[in-house]
Design a protein around this motif. Structure first.
Motif, mmCIF file in Angstrom:
data_model
loop_
_atom_site.group_PDB
_atom_site.id
_atom_site.type_symbol
_atom_site.label_atom_id
_atom_site.label_comp_id
_atom_site.label_asym_id
_atom_site.label_seq_id
_atom_site.Cartn_x
_atom_site.Cartn_y
_atom_site.Cartn_z
ATOM 1 N N LEU A 123 -37.200 34.237 -14.181
ATOM 2 C CA LEU A 123 -37.426 35.171 -13.579
ATOM 3 C C LEU A 123 -37.017 36.142 -15.151
ATOM 4 O O LEU A 123 -37.430 37.085 -15.332
ATOM 5 C CB LEU A 123 -35.570 35.474 -13.109
ATOM 6 C CG LEU A 123 -35.469 36.935 -12.912
ATOM 7 C CD1 LEU A 123 -35.998 37.574 -12.250
ATOM 8 C CD2 LEU A 123 -33.641 36.908 -12.342
ATOM 9 N N GLU A 124 -36.355 35.602 -16.262
ATOM 10 C CA GLU A 124 -36.503 35.597 -17.738
ATOM 11 C C GLU A 124 -38.121 35.690 -17.984
ATOM 12 O O GLU A 124 -38.702 37.258 -18.312
ATOM 13 C CB GLU A 124 -35.579 34.964 -18.615
ATOM 14 C CG GLU A 124 -34.784 34.988 -17.855
ATOM 15 C CD GLU A 124 -33.603 36.062 -18.195
ATOM 16 O OE1 GLU A 124 -34.013 37.109 -19.282
ATOM 17 O OE2 GLU A 124 -32.783 36.543 -17.232
ATOM 18 N N ARG A 125 -38.914 35.657 -18.363
ATOM 19 C CA ARG A 125 -40.090 35.171 -18.452
ATOM 20 C C ARG A 125 -40.712 36.211 -17.133
ATOM 21 O O ARG A 125 -41.970 37.319 -18.179
ATOM 22 C CB ARG A 125 -40.991 33.854 -18.047
ATOM 23 C CG ARG A 125 -42.689 33.991 -18.415
ATOM 24 C CD ARG A 125 -42.738 32.668 -18.245
ATOM 25 N NE ARG A 125 -42.965 32.142 -16.811
ATOM 26 C CZ ARG A 125 -43.524 31.275 -16.051
ATOM 27 N NH1 ARG A 125 -43.536 30.591 -17.665
ATOM 28 N NH2 ARG A 125 -43.343 30.573 -15.129
ATOM 29 N N ALA A 126 -40.538 36.206 -16.412
ATOM 30 C CA ALA A 126 -41.193 37.703 -15.280
ATOM 31 C C ALA A 126 -40.974 39.177 -15.999
ATOM 32 O O ALA A 126 -41.913 39.864 -16.174
ATOM 33 C CB ALA A 126 -40.993 37.887 -13.937
ATOM 34 N N LYS A 127 -39.654 39.684 -16.033
ATOM 35 C CA LYS A 127 -39.149 40.244 -16.531
ATOM 36 C C LYS A 127 -39.870 40.906 -18.429
ATOM 37 O O LYS A 127 -40.004 41.567 -18.154
ATOM 38 C CB LYS A 127 -37.987 40.623 -16.484
ATOM 39 C CG LYS A 127 -36.526 40.646 -16.116
ATOM 40 C CD LYS A 127 -35.372 40.090 -15.154
ATOM 41 C CE LYS A 127 -34.967 40.761 -14.143
ATOM 42 N NZ LYS A 127 -32.740 40.229 -14.750
ATOM 43 N N ALA A 128 -40.027 39.467 -18.933
ATOM 44 C CA ALA A 128 -40.556 39.800 -20.540
ATOM 45 C C ALA A 128 -41.922 40.627 -19.872
ATOM 46 O O ALA A 128 -42.816 40.840 -20.738
ATOM 47 C CB ALA A 128 -40.554 38.674 -21.587
ATOM 48 N N GLU A 129 -42.527 39.199 -19.352
ATOM 49 C CA GLU A 129 -43.544 40.380 -18.787
ATOM 50 C C GLU A 129 -44.025 41.345 -18.448
ATOM 51 O O GLU A 129 -45.392 42.182 -18.428
ATOM 52 C CB GLU A 129 -44.929 39.311 -17.957
ATOM 53 C CG GLU A 129 -46.111 39.432 -17.839
ATOM 54 C CD GLU A 129 -46.753 38.729 -18.546
ATOM 55 O OE1 GLU A 129 -48.334 39.513 -18.521
ATOM 56 O OE2 GLU A 129 -46.891 38.055 -19.963
ATOM 57 N N LEU A 130 -43.176 41.681 -18.091
ATOM 58 C CA LEU A 130 -43.216 43.168 -16.862
ATOM 59 C C LEU A 130 -43.207 44.001 -18.331
ATOM 60 O O LEU A 130 -43.535 45.051 -18.317
ATOM 61 C CB LEU A 130 -42.088 43.648 -16.025
ATOM 62 C CG LEU A 130 -41.686 44.719 -15.201
ATOM 63 C CD1 LEU A 130 -43.475 44.887 -14.602
ATOM 64 C CD2 LEU A 130 -40.998 45.188 -14.570
ATOM 65 N N LYS A 131 -42.266 43.929 -19.377
ATOM 66 C CA LYS A 131 -42.168 44.725 -20.492
ATOM 67 C C LYS A 131 -43.147 44.706 -20.738
ATOM 68 O O LYS A 131 -44.016 46.152 -21.581
ATOM 69 C CB LYS A 131 -41.394 44.412 -21.067
ATOM 70 C CG LYS A 131 -39.327 44.862 -20.617
ATOM 71 C CD LYS A 131 -38.378 43.770 -21.679
ATOM 72 C CE LYS A 131 -36.951 43.789 -20.822
ATOM 73 N NZ LYS A 131 -36.159 43.677 -22.343
ATOM 74 N N VAL A 132 -44.067 44.338 -21.271
ATOM 75 C CA VAL A 132 -45.326 43.716 -22.192
ATOM 76 C C VAL A 132 -45.688 44.808 -21.087
ATOM 77 O O VAL A 132 -47.170 45.415 -22.213
ATOM 78 C CB VAL A 132 -46.093 42.694 -22.153
ATOM 79 C CG1 VAL A 132 -47.253 42.528 -22.727
ATOM 80 C CG2 VAL A 132 -44.987 41.873 -23.367
ATOM 81 N N ARG A 133 -46.610 44.914 -19.945
ATOM 82 C CA ARG A 133 -47.375 45.580 -18.618
ATOM 83 C C ARG A 133 -47.075 46.864 -18.967
ATOM 84 O O ARG A 133 -48.047 47.811 -19.125
ATOM 85 C CB ARG A 133 -47.210 45.192 -17.709
ATOM 86 C CG ARG A 133 -47.851 43.179 -17.587
ATOM 87 C CD ARG A 133 -49.480 43.030 -17.649
ATOM 88 N NE ARG A 133 -49.886 42.441 -18.120
ATOM 89 C CZ ARG A 133 -50.854 41.248 -18.445
ATOM 90 N NH1 ARG A 133 -51.746 42.147 -18.772
ATOM 91 N NH2 ARG A 133 -50.749 39.769 -18.478
ATOM 92 N N GLN A 134 -45.838 46.960 -19.318
ATOM 93 C CA GLN A 134 -44.861 48.986 -18.734
ATOM 94 C C GLN A 134 -45.318 49.085 -20.132
ATOM 95 O O GLN A 134 -45.844 50.624 -20.559
ATOM 96 C CB GLN A 134 -43.701 48.785 -19.209
ATOM 97 C CG GLN A 134 -43.403 48.494 -17.376
ATOM 98 C CD GLN A 134 -41.765 48.046 -17.031
ATOM 99 O OE1 GLN A 134 -41.058 47.833 -18.220
ATOM 100 N NE2 GLN A 134 -41.524 48.252 -15.774
ATOM 101 N N VAL A 135 -45.905 48.468 -21.531
ATOM 102 C CA VAL A 135 -45.585 49.023 -22.730
ATOM 103 C C VAL A 135 -47.796 49.439 -22.731
ATOM 104 O O VAL A 135 -48.147 50.197 -23.745
ATOM 105 C CB VAL A 135 -45.163 48.232 -24.478
ATOM 106 C CG1 VAL A 135 -46.337 48.495 -25.051
ATOM 107 C CG2 VAL A 135 -43.584 48.465 -23.665
ATOM 108 N N ASP A 136 -48.158 48.502 -22.414
ATOM 109 C CA ASP A 136 -49.471 48.422 -22.834
ATOM 110 C C ASP A 136 -49.931 49.352 -21.851
ATOM 111 O O ASP A 136 -50.856 50.775 -21.979
ATOM 112 C CB ASP A 136 -50.150 47.028 -21.716
ATOM 113 C CG ASP A 136 -50.235 46.096 -22.979
ATOM 114 O OD1 ASP A 136 -49.911 46.258 -23.513
ATOM 115 O OD2 ASP A 136 -50.259 44.582 -22.001
#
Length: 382
Positions: A123-136
């Protein structure tokens, strides 16, 4: 001649003369009566003049139909209104048992839990990936406004954000599924797993029984099914005397092929706080109010066709019969249908009179006999 022979002959002659004298006198008497009738001195000699015997006496009671709550009594059982088997929605090891078998649980209460394993890390990894995608996506919007980013790349950034959000939600749902909770208030009837068991999606975990409502079920014969409808009142009585009240909620559309009966179910609130289901019960289905007579079974007779009948008298004191049907049998009498609302019932002597016979009535309610002209409850002169 022998003296004894002479005496015997003499006695025989005397006996013959005595017999012949009675025959001639009877014939002469009838002839004399006919002669006197022709002359107008007496009534003609007929069967009517011979019928001088008194009428047979019977006791009669005036009865009136009473309202009766008509019903059908059947053998049935009580079942829980709802019973579900809780199954695992994700895989994992049983980490803790939060409730015991037979315990009453409330809606939303945790029953058991599965080990989380690596779900928190994922879950933590998925949330971090989500933040990266939102910045992109945010950076891509600035470039697109300056026409430095193609439309295809922009749509790809949007799809990446959506996919990252979906992955986060999937892991969060999976974590929620590791906590098994009660869907409704009830009794935890069975627990099928033990601490440390490994389960996969579809593995039975526990059985939960709803105790707020009870289902009264029975099989109704086909001759009564047309009288039933959804919402009719139903009561159930258990062997220990516990009484339940409910309404019909289900009527089977097809009869059982072997018994030709239709299954019905009625939903009733569990006001008695019953916790043991599957018990036998006496089911009574109420059909509505009708008028009937309650009489002693000893007043029933069988007609030549084998039908039940009751004897009474009409306004002219002649015996009449009426075919009846038994609606309900009780300890102190039977309820009958088929009689008119007002009826003159023969209570004593009905076994000695026949339909059409003229009788002398004696009313049970301290009324006079038919020898003295009085008016009974129906207005007929006796």
């Amino acid at each position: 001649m022998n003296r004894s022979l002479i005496i015997s002959i003499t006695l025989a002659i005397l006996a013959l003369v005595w017999i012949l004298s009675g025959t001639f006198s009877g014939t002469l008497s009838a002839q004399q009566q006919n002669i006197q009738a022709d002359s107008g001195l007496i009534e003609p000699y007929s069967e009517a003049t011979k019928a001088v015997a008194p009428l047979f006496k019977v006791k009669v009671k005036h009865i009136t139909a009473e309202p009766l709550l008509d019903s059908i009594e059947l053998q049935g059982s009580i079942e829980s209104a709802r019973e579900i088997e809780i199954k695992a929605e994700t895989n994992g090891t049983i980490r803790a048992l939060k409730a015991t078998k037979g315990e009453e649980v409330s809606q939303g209460q945790q029953i058991l839990s599965l080990a989380l394993n690596d779900r928190i890390a994922r879950l933590e990894r998925a949330k971090a990936e989500l933040k990266v995608r939102q910045v992109d996506l945010k950076s891509g919007l600035s470039l697109k406004e300056k026409n430095l980013l193609s439309e295809n790349q922009h749509q790809q950034n949007i799809a990446n954000v959506v996919a990252a959000k979906a992955e986060v939600q999937e892991i969060e749902v999976e974590i929620q599924q590791t906590s098994i909770k009660a869907a409704f208030k009830g009794i935890l009837d069975e627990i099928h797993v033990e601490l440390g068991d490994y389960v996969s999606p579809g593995t039975p975990l526990a059985t939960l029984v709803d105790k707020q409502y009870i289902t009264l079920s029975t099989e109704v014969p086909q001759q009564h099914i047309s009288k039933l409808a959804i919402g009719q009142k139903v009561s159930g009585t258990l062997l220990d005397g516990t009484h339940l009240e409910g309404e019909i909620s289900y009527i089977s559309s097809s009869a059982d092929k072997n018994t030709r009966t239709f299954k019905i179910e009625a939903k009733a609130p569990n006001d008695s706080n019953l916790q043991r289901f599957g018990q036998s019960a006496r089911i009574r289905i109420y059909l509505g109010e009708r008028f009937a007579h309650k009489l002693s079974p000893s007043l029933l007779n069988l007609s030549s066709e084998g039908l039940l009948q009751i004897k009474g008298v009409d306004s002219e004191d002649r015996v009449i019969t009426s075919t009846v049907d038994i609606i309900r049998s009780e300890n102190n009498g039977v309820w009958l249908s088929g009689l008119p609302e007002q009826f003159q019932l023969i209570t004593v002597g009905q076994g000695f009179v026949s339909p059409g016979e003229l009788v002398q009535t004696i009313f049970n309610e301290n009324q006079e006999t038919s020898e003295n002209p009085v008016t009974n409850n129906t207005g007929a002169t006796l």
